[in-house]
Motif scaffolding. Structure first.
Motif, mmCIF file in Angstrom:
data_model
loop_
_atom_site.group_PDB
_atom_site.id
_atom_site.type_symbol
_atom_site.label_atom_id
_atom_site.label_comp_id
_atom_site.label_asym_id
_atom_site.label_seq_id
_atom_site.Cartn_x
_atom_site.Cartn_y
_atom_site.Cartn_z
ATOM 1 N N THR A 33 0.838 -1.202 0.000
ATOM 2 C CA THR A 33 0.000 0.000 0.000
ATOM 3 C C THR A 33 0.870 1.248 0.000
ATOM 4 O O THR A 33 0.631 2.200 -0.764
ATOM 5 N N TYR A 34 1.889 1.243 0.835
ATOM 6 C CA TYR A 34 2.821 2.375 0.899
ATOM 7 C C TYR A 34 3.500 2.582 -0.456
ATOM 8 O O TYR A 34 3.618 3.710 -0.955
ATOM 9 N N THR A 35 3.958 1.488 -1.057
ATOM 10 C CA THR A 35 4.655 1.574 -2.346
ATOM 11 C C THR A 35 3.757 2.176 -3.420
ATOM 12 O O THR A 35 4.177 3.058 -4.187
ATOM 13 N N GLU A 36 2.511 1.703 -3.478
ATOM 14 C CA GLU A 36 1.571 2.223 -4.475
ATOM 15 C C GLU A 36 1.284 3.702 -4.241
ATOM 16 O O GLU A 36 1.254 4.497 -5.186
ATOM 17 N N LEU A 37 1.075 4.079 -2.975
ATOM 18 C CA LEU A 37 0.813 5.486 -2.666
ATOM 19 C C LEU A 37 2.011 6.354 -3.043
ATOM 20 O O LEU A 37 1.840 7.468 -3.558
ATOM 21 N N LYS A 38 3.201 5.869 -2.773
ATOM 22 C CA LYS A 38 4.402 6.629 -3.103
ATOM 23 C C LYS A 38 4.499 6.853 -4.606
ATOM 24 O O LYS A 38 4.821 7.959 -5.077
ATOM 25 N N GLN A 39 4.232 5.815 -5.373
ATOM 26 C CA GLN A 39 4.279 5.936 -6.831
ATOM 27 C C GLN A 39 3.268 6.952 -7.334
ATOM 28 O O GLN A 39 3.573 7.788 -8.195
ATOM 29 N N LYS A 40 2.054 6.905 -6.784
ATOM 30 C CA LYS A 40 1.007 7.816 -7.243
ATOM 31 C C LYS A 40 1.299 9.257 -6.834
ATOM 32 O O LYS A 40 1.034 10.193 -7.602
ATOM 33 N N SER A 41 1.812 9.451 -5.627
ATOM 34 C CA SER A 41 2.106 10.821 -5.193
ATOM 35 C C SER A 41 3.254 11.413 -6.004
ATOM 36 O O SER A 41 3.226 12.603 -6.362
ATOM 37 N N ARG A 42 4.248 10.596 -6.325
ATOM 38 C CA ARG A 42 5.349 11.080 -7.167
ATOM 39 C C ARG A 42 4.849 11.429 -8.567
ATOM 40 O O ARG A 42 5.238 12.454 -9.130
ATOM 41 N N ALA A 43 4.015 10.547 -9.118
ATOM 42 C CA ALA A 43 3.480 10.795 -10.459
ATOM 43 C C ALA A 43 2.662 12.078 -10.504
ATOM 44 O O ALA A 43 2.644 12.778 -11.525
ATOM 45 N N THR A 50 3.574 22.380 -3.016
ATOM 46 C CA THR A 50 2.303 22.230 -3.735
ATOM 47 C C THR A 50 1.163 21.980 -2.757
ATOM 48 O O THR A 50 1.381 21.583 -1.611
ATOM 49 N N PHE A 51 -0.078 22.242 -3.204
ATOM 50 C CA PHE A 51 -1.273 21.967 -2.397
ATOM 51 C C PHE A 51 -1.769 20.591 -2.815
ATOM 52 O O PHE A 51 -2.298 20.408 -3.922
ATOM 53 N N ASN A 52 -1.600 19.620 -1.931
ATOM 54 C CA ASN A 52 -1.778 18.207 -2.293
ATOM 55 C C ASN A 52 -3.100 17.660 -1.752
ATOM 56 O O ASN A 52 -3.275 17.534 -0.543
ATOM 57 N N ILE A 53 -4.001 17.325 -2.675
ATOM 58 C CA ILE A 53 -5.321 16.811 -2.305
ATOM 59 C C ILE A 53 -5.356 15.312 -2.593
ATOM 60 O O ILE A 53 -5.128 14.878 -3.726
ATOM 61 N N TYR A 54 -5.643 14.538 -1.559
ATOM 62 C CA TYR A 54 -5.783 13.087 -1.696
ATOM 63 C C TYR A 54 -7.268 12.734 -1.710
ATOM 64 O O TYR A 54 -8.008 13.092 -0.787
ATOM 65 N N TYR A 55 -7.694 12.039 -2.771
ATOM 66 C CA TYR A 55 -9.103 11.707 -2.982
ATOM 67 C C TYR A 55 -9.338 10.218 -2.713
ATOM 68 O O TYR A 55 -8.564 9.363 -3.157
ATOM 69 N N LYS A 87 -0.671 27.991 -4.054
ATOM 70 C CA LYS A 87 0.154 26.833 -4.382
ATOM 71 C C LYS A 87 -0.472 26.059 -5.534
ATOM 72 O O LYS A 87 -1.711 25.960 -5.618
ATOM 73 N N PRO A 88 0.335 25.481 -6.421
ATOM 74 C CA PRO A 88 -0.224 24.629 -7.479
ATOM 75 C C PRO A 88 -0.906 23.407 -6.876
ATOM 76 O O PRO A 88 -0.373 22.777 -5.960
ATOM 77 N N ILE A 89 -2.094 23.085 -7.377
ATOM 78 C CA ILE A 89 -2.827 21.914 -6.893
ATOM 79 C C ILE A 89 -2.224 20.647 -7.483
ATOM 80 O O ILE A 89 -1.959 20.563 -8.687
ATOM 81 N N ARG A 90 -2.031 19.656 -6.633
ATOM 82 C CA ARG A 90 -1.641 18.327 -7.077
ATOM 83 C C ARG A 90 -2.697 17.352 -6.576
ATOM 84 O O ARG A 90 -2.927 17.237 -5.375
ATOM 85 N N SER A 91 -3.328 16.650 -7.500
ATOM 86 C CA SER A 91 -4.417 15.728 -7.166
ATOM 87 C C SER A 91 -3.921 14.292 -7.203
ATOM 88 O O SER A 91 -3.364 13.843 -8.217
ATOM 89 N N PHE A 118 4.245 12.202 2.271
ATOM 90 C CA PHE A 118 3.101 12.410 1.378
ATOM 91 C C PHE A 118 2.600 13.854 1.366
ATOM 92 O O PHE A 118 1.847 14.228 0.475
ATOM 93 N N GLN A 119 2.987 14.652 2.352
ATOM 94 C CA GLN A 119 2.684 16.080 2.384
ATOM 95 C C GLN A 119 1.207 16.394 2.079
ATOM 96 O O GLN A 119 0.897 17.206 1.206
ATOM 97 N N PRO A 120 0.248 15.755 2.761
ATOM 98 C CA PRO A 120 -1.169 16.029 2.460
ATOM 99 C C PRO A 120 -1.569 17.446 2.884
ATOM 100 O O PRO A 120 -1.134 17.932 3.932
ATOM 101 N N SER A 121 -2.380 18.084 2.074
ATOM 102 C CA SER A 121 -2.952 19.391 2.405
ATOM 103 C C SER A 121 -4.448 19.283 2.684
ATOM 104 O O SER A 121 -5.012 20.103 3.403
#
Length: 495
Positions: A33-43, A50-55, A87-91, A118-121
């Motif tokens: 789960t951590y690995t997948e989240l890391k890949q998605k947040s980097r992508a 940045t302003f980071n929104i996790y959905y 800040k630029p939005i990152r989704s 993960f720097q969630p906003s």
């Protein structure tokens, strides 16, 4: 006795082996789960700047059946012109088709355990349609689902066997609910615990969380299973009342028809089919407030829930709003947008996915809630459906994909109901619309063939199949090898 003991030892060894393998995996390799989240947040380009929104959510948060560019995260970013609090939005869209709230909770907890990475906003949660899906498997009896919570072996087998079965011939007017009342209650309790845990997890790292009620198609989507009261002696009277109601409706006496349905519901308060038909009549009579109450009751009485229930949504509405929690009542918001106050095909593309108008309205609601919470002073963009379709890539190719996707979905959903005629008609309509966009594609003819096979209209089915093969024999034959489709064909040719 010896055979039984051997079998028991084999099962215990298998269980133990799987647990050892999982222990080794968890202790000596990276958490998947951590690995997948890391890949998605980097992508997504997440960073401290940045302003980071996790959905979080299911297929609706993914944007099904539209392209990812038209999902709620992308629409919301477009409304904010791509920036929030300078800040630029990152989704980062972590939604998964068919995933329930517990899946989303695991993802959020992983982020909360590693906030500096993960720097969630902001967290955004739109989840509630999929809480009962784990029970919709022929081999997944309530006992098996319960065992899977404690046995890694059973859980492994369930995942390995994960498939849709063909149950069209099992459905009937007087159907059986998917699970009993106690099990229904346990699902709701688990949903409530997960939502509470998500709020607490967000608060633990001082990150705002937006939670929303979840809307379905109330006014134009029939119940999947209409389970009646257990008293079989009432069935003949219920049939008589239903037939009398339909006769009165055909004769134009809508009020009399509604009275017959009401009598059926008095005999059996959970009779979803009668409740839904009564609601439709009230809508035609212009009594929209009464119709709305009944449409909600029909959803709540559905023996195979595939739409978020009032009980789930009331739990969201009852959460205390504070400095960390943004509450959005999507159901009420969509009702406010509907001319008659009823949510149906006007805002939904099927039973529980919004159409593009519905998705845009939900994104606007989220944007207004976020705008107010963060004290944004800049006015929000108010795009139209035509604007986002043009700007975010909803071209003819994407439209073709939507029609094929919904045609196939309607076909599958038709097999979940005792009277599939209306859903088959919807499926055919989608395939015909797709063929107008791309008459050279094999997919519309193949879709029409499957519908005809399910209706056991072999002459039509074989004619459509022949046309599809002429266009792309290789792809058609590959599609026909899908396990569910093989079952459709075997049933069609049964004598």
């Amino acid at each position: 006795m010896l055979l039984l003991a051997s079998l028991l030892i084999t099962v215990m060894l298998a269980e133990g082996s799987i647990r050892v393998l999982l222990w080794v995996q968890n202790d000596f390799s990276t958490d998947p789960t951590y690995t997948e989240l890391k890949q998605k947040s980097r992508a997504a380009g997440v960073s401290p700047e940045t302003f980071n929104i996790y959905y979080f959510g299911g297929s609706s948060m993914q944007g099904e059946p539209y392209p990812p560019s038209l999902s709620i995260p992308e629409l919301l970013s477009y409304i904010f012109d791509g920036k929030l609090v300078d800040k630029p939005i990152r989704s980062v869209n972590l939604a998964g088709s068919g995933r329930d709230i517990e899946y989303n909770l695991i993802q959020m907890e992983t982020i909360v355990e590693h906030p500096n990475e993960f720097q969630p906003s902001l967290f955004v949660v739109y989840s509630g349609h999929n809480e009962f899906l784990k029970y919709e498997r022929p081999y997944s009896s309530p006992l098996v689902v319960t065992l899977a919570k404690y046995s890694k072996l059973v859980e492994f087998i369930m995942k390995a066997l994960d498939r849709y079965d063909l149950t069209i011939d099992d459905r009937r007017l007087f159907d059986e609910p998917l699970i009993n009342d106690a099990q229904f209650n346990s699902v709701f309790d688990a949903y409530g615990r997960a939502v509470t845990s998500m709020v607490e997890a967000a608060k633990n790292i001082d990150i705002p969380i937006l939670l929303a009620t979840v809307a379905g198609n109330y006014a134009d989507w029939q119940p999947n299973r209409s389970s009646t009261c257990r008293r079989e002696e009432d069935h003949s009277e219920l049939v008589r009342l239903m037939e009398s109601a339909m006769e009165a409706e055909r004769g134009g006496d809508l009020r009399l028809a509604a009275q017959y349905y009401a009598k059926a519901v008095n005999i059996c308060p959970g009779f979803a089919e009668a409740i839904f038909r009564q609601a439709r009549l009230y809508r035609r009579l212009g009594q929209n407030d009464e119709a709305w109450k009944l449409f909600q009751k029909a959803v709540d009485s559905d023996g195979m829930p595939l739409r978020a229930t009032t009980r789930e949504n009331d739990l969201i509405r009852g959460l205390p709003a504070d400095s960390h929690v943004i509450l959005i009542d999507v159901v009420q918001g969509l009702r406010d947008q509907a001319q008659d106050g009823l949510i149906g095909d006007n805002l939904m593309i099927d039973g529980h996915h919004p159409n593009l108008s519905g998705y845009l309205e939900i994104a606007k609601m989220f944007a207004r809630g976020i705008h107010d919470h963060f004290g944004v002073t800049k006015d929000l963009r108010e795009p139209t459906v035509a604007e986002v379709a043009e700007q975010l890539g909803f071209d003819e190719s994407a439209q073709f994909g939507v029609f094929i996707s919904r045609g196939r979905w309607m076909t599958r959903m038709a097999t979940w109901r005792y009277d599939p005629a209306e859903r088959f008609a919807r499926a055919r309509d989608n395939f015909i619309k797709a063929s107008r966009i791309n008459p050279d594609s094999y997919k519309p003819d193949l879709g029409l063939a499957v519908v005809a096979f399910l209706q056991k209209d072999l002459s039509q089915a074989e004619a459509h199949l022949a046309r599809a093969r002429q266009k792309d024999k290789l792809e058609v034959d590959k599609y026909l090898k899908i396990a569910w489709i093989r079952k459709v064909l075997a049933r069609a040719y049964q004598r």
